[in-house]
Design an enzyme around this catalytic site. Structure first.
Site, PDB file in Angstrom:
ATOM      1  N   ASN A  59      35.188  40.794  26.365  1.00 59.41           N
ATOM      2  CA  ASN A  59      34.754  39.594  26.665  1.00 59.41           C
ATOM      3  C   ASN A  59      33.202  39.619  27.202  1.00 59.41           C
ATOM      4  O   ASN A  59      33.160  39.877  28.321  1.00 59.41           O
ATOM      5  CB  ASN A  59      35.779  38.913  27.515  1.00 59.41           C
ATOM      6  CG  ASN A  59      35.543  37.511  28.174  1.00 59.41           C
ATOM      7  OD1 ASN A  59      34.449  36.909  27.475  1.00 59.41           O
ATOM      8  ND2 ASN A  59      36.124  37.075  29.239  1.00 59.41           N
ATOM      9  N   GLU A  94      45.734  39.585  33.829  1.00 57.94           N
ATOM     10  CA  GLU A  94      44.371  39.895  34.438  1.00 57.94           C
ATOM     11  C   GLU A  94      44.509  39.183  36.012  1.00 57.94           C
ATOM     12  O   GLU A  94      44.213  37.875  36.142  1.00 57.94           O
ATOM     13  CB  GLU A  94      43.167  39.134  33.739  1.00 57.94           C
ATOM     14  CG  GLU A  94      43.192  39.632  32.307  1.00 57.94           C
ATOM     15  CD  GLU A  94      41.777  39.450  31.754  1.00 57.94           C
ATOM     16  OE1 GLU A  94      41.097  40.394  31.448  1.00 57.94           O
ATOM     17  OE2 GLU A  94      41.417  38.139  31.806  1.00 57.94           O
ATOM     18  N   HIS A 131      41.606  32.123  30.421  1.00 57.18           N
ATOM     19  CA  HIS A 131      41.053  32.998  31.237  1.00 57.18           C
ATOM     20  C   HIS A 131      40.948  32.407  32.591  1.00 57.18           C
ATOM     21  O   HIS A 131      40.714  31.155  32.842  1.00 57.18           O
ATOM     22  CB  HIS A 131      39.736  33.342  30.592  1.00 57.18           C
ATOM     23  CG  HIS A 131      38.781  34.453  31.269  1.00 57.18           C
ATOM     24  ND1 HIS A 131      38.098  34.429  32.429  1.00 57.18           N
ATOM     25  CD2 HIS A 131      39.028  35.746  31.007  1.00 57.18           C
ATOM     26  CE1 HIS A 131      37.962  35.762  32.775  1.00 57.18           C
ATOM     27  NE2 HIS A 131      38.443  36.656  32.167  1.00 57.18           N
ATOM     28  N   SER A 171      38.210  44.901  35.773  1.00 52.09           N
ATOM     29  CA  SER A 171      37.334  46.162  36.148  1.00 52.09           C
ATOM     30  C   SER A 171      37.843  47.325  35.459  1.00 52.09           C
ATOM     31  O   SER A 171      38.033  48.605  35.867  1.00 52.09           O
ATOM     32  CB  SER A 171      37.516  46.298  37.777  1.00 52.09           C
ATOM     33  OG  SER A 171      37.000  44.910  38.580  1.00 52.09           O
ATOM     34  N   LYS A 190      31.654  36.874  27.807  1.00 51.55           N
ATOM     35  CA  LYS A 190      31.609  35.667  28.794  1.00 51.55           C
ATOM     36  C   LYS A 190      30.120  35.248  28.606  1.00 51.55           C
ATOM     37  O   LYS A 190      29.830  35.048  27.418  1.00 51.55           O
ATOM     38  CB  LYS A 190      31.713  36.298  30.216  1.00 51.55           C
ATOM     39  CG  LYS A 190      32.947  36.999  30.720  1.00 51.55           C
ATOM     40  CD  LYS A 190      33.240  37.412  32.028  1.00 51.55           C
ATOM     41  CE  LYS A 190      34.488  38.069  32.250  1.00 51.55           C
ATOM     42  NZ  LYS A 190      35.002  38.138  33.446  1.00 51.55           N
ATOM     43  N   GLY A 233      36.073  41.354  37.602  1.00 58.16           N
ATOM     44  CA  GLY A 233      34.427  41.499  38.167  1.00 58.16           C
ATOM     45  C   GLY A 233      34.441  41.934  39.317  1.00 58.16           C
ATOM     46  O   GLY A 233      33.417  41.811  39.980  1.00 58.16           O
ATOM     47  N   GLU A 269      38.534  32.299  34.789  1.00 59.30           N
ATOM     48  CA  GLU A 269      37.464  31.691  35.084  1.00 59.30           C
ATOM     49  C   GLU A 269      37.650  30.300  34.697  1.00 59.30           C
ATOM     50  O   GLU A 269      37.249  29.241  35.069  1.00 59.30           O
ATOM     51  CB  GLU A 269      36.109  32.353  34.441  1.00 59.30           C
ATOM     52  CG  GLU A 269      35.816  33.561  35.323  1.00 59.30           C
ATOM     53  CD  GLU A 269      35.228  34.912  34.360  1.00 59.30           C
ATOM     54  OE1 GLU A 269      34.635  34.749  33.450  1.00 59.30           O
ATOM     55  OE2 GLU A 269      35.671  36.048  34.920  1.00 59.30           O
TER      56      GLU A 269
HETATM   57  P1  PGA Z   1      36.047  42.673  34.207  1.00 63.32           P
HETATM   58  O1  PGA Z   1      36.426  41.269  33.347  1.00 63.32           O
HETATM   59  O2  PGA Z   1      36.294  43.770  33.043  1.00 63.32           O
HETATM   60  O3  PGA Z   1      34.397  42.425  34.261  1.00 63.32           O
HETATM   61  O4  PGA Z   1      36.515  42.593  35.328  1.00 63.32           O
HETATM   62  C1  PGA Z   1      37.844  41.254  32.859  1.00 63.32           C
HETATM   63  C2  PGA Z   1      37.908  39.854  32.124  1.00 63.32           C
HETATM   64  O5  PGA Z   1      37.428  39.043  32.845  1.00 63.32           O
HETATM   65  O6  PGA Z   1      38.618  39.707  31.094  1.00 63.32           O
END
Ligand code: PGA
Length: 255
Positions: A11, A169, A97, A215, A13, A175, A99
C-alpha cells in the site's frame, strides 16, 4: 507447510508521484519474475494506477485501488468510482483502511456500502479492520474487530472465498514500527475467521485470506507469516522500497 495461498499487498498510500511510481513498478516487474506461490498486489495512488498498470500488464502482479466511492458516478469532487478503477486495471480495492476510518471519519456504514459496490462490480475488496491501542488496552479488541467485520460484510453474498480478502491491521501497529507479536496476530486472525464462519459458513471461512498489516518488514515477516492463520501481509512503509517489498515476498514464497 500446508497453508492458504498468501497475498502480499504493497500500500503506497499518498507516496510516489507518477514518475516515481513508474520506476517502482519497473523494479518490481524485474525482481518478481520468478514468484509462483504468492499473489502480489500493489496499491498505488489513484493518479498512478494507469501508468503502473501499463508496466505490470504482462506480469502476474495485480493492482488495487486504495479507496473508492460507493456510487457509480456523479457530482462527488475528488472521488473515484469502482468502474474507473476497473477500467484502469484494478482487480482489488482496499476498503476501510484505518487511515480512512480514523483520519477521514469513514464509518462502518460507509465501509459496508463500498464493500457491496465492490462485490456488485467484481472488484475484490481487501476489507481492513483493527483496534486502536486504547481499545486493546481496555480489553475491547474482539468487540471492535468483530463489529467491523460484521458491519463491513452486512448483506454480502459470497460465492467464492477468492472474492474477499480481510486485512487485520491494529491501528497501533500501523506506521509505528511496533508490529503485533505473532501470538497477537494469530489470536486476532483466528477470531476473525470465527466471525467470518458465523457470517457465511465455516468452509468459506477456512479458505478466506486474512492478511496482517502493521509495521511488517523483512526482519519480522517470517515470524508473522508462519502463523497458521496469517495468510499474507498488507505493507505500507516497507512496500515503498522495492528491495524491502521483494524480500518480504521472497520470504512469503517459502510458505
Ligand atoms: P505500515 O502500514 O506497514 O507502514 O505499518 C500498513 C498499512 O497501513 O497497511
Amino acid at each position: 507447510m500446508n497453508k492458504r495461498r498468501l497475498i502480499i499487498g504493497g500500500n503506497w498510500k499518498m507516496f510516489k508521484t507518477p514518475s516515481e511510481a513508474v520506476s517502482a513498478a519497473k523494479a518490481l516487474k524485474v525482481k518478481l519474475v520468478n514468484i509462483e506461490h504468492v499473489d502480489v498486489v500493489v496499491c498505488p495512488p489513484a493518479i498512478d494506477i494507469v501508468s503502473v498498470r501499463e508496466i505490470l500488464k504482462e506480469s502476474s502482479i495485480k493492482i488495487a485501488g486504495q479507496n473508492m466511492h460507493w456510487e457509480n458516478e456523479g457530482a462527488y469532487t475528488g472521488e473515484v468510482s469502482a468502474g474507473m478503477l476497473i477500467d484502469s486495471g484494478c482487480e482489488y480495492i482496499i476498503i476501510g483502511h484505518s487511515e480512512r476510518r480514523h483520519v477521514f471519519g469513514e464509518t462502518d456504514g460507509e465501509v459496508n456500502k463500498k464493500v457491496l459496490k465492490a462485490f456488485a462490480t467484481g472488484l475484490k475488496p481487501i476489507l481492513c479492520v483493527g483496534e486502536t491501542l486504547d481499545e486493546r488496552n481496555s480489553g475491547h479488541t474482539e468487540d471492535v474487530v468483530g463489529r467491523q467485520v460484521r458491519a463491513g460484510l452486512a448483506g454480502v453474498v459470497l460465492s467464492s472465498p477468492q472474492q474477499l480478502v480481510i486485512a487485520y491491521e491494529p491501528v497501533w501497529a500501523i506506521g509505528t514500527g511496533v508490529n503485533a507479536t505473532p501470538e497477537q496476530a494469530e489470536e486476532a486472525h483466528c477470531f476473525i475467521r470465527k466471525i467470518v464462519a458465523d457470517v457465511f459458513d465455516s468452509s468459506l471461512a477456512d479458505e478466506i485470506c486474512i492478511q496482517y498489516g502493521g509495521s511488517v518488514k523483512p526482519a519480522n515477516a517470517e515470524e508473522l507469516l508462519k502463523n497458521k492463520n496469517v495468510d499474507g501481509a498488507l505493507i505500507g512503509g516497507a512496500s515503498l522500497d522495492p528491495e524491502d517489498f521483494c524480500s518480504i515476498i521472497k520470504i512469503a514464497e517459502k510458505f
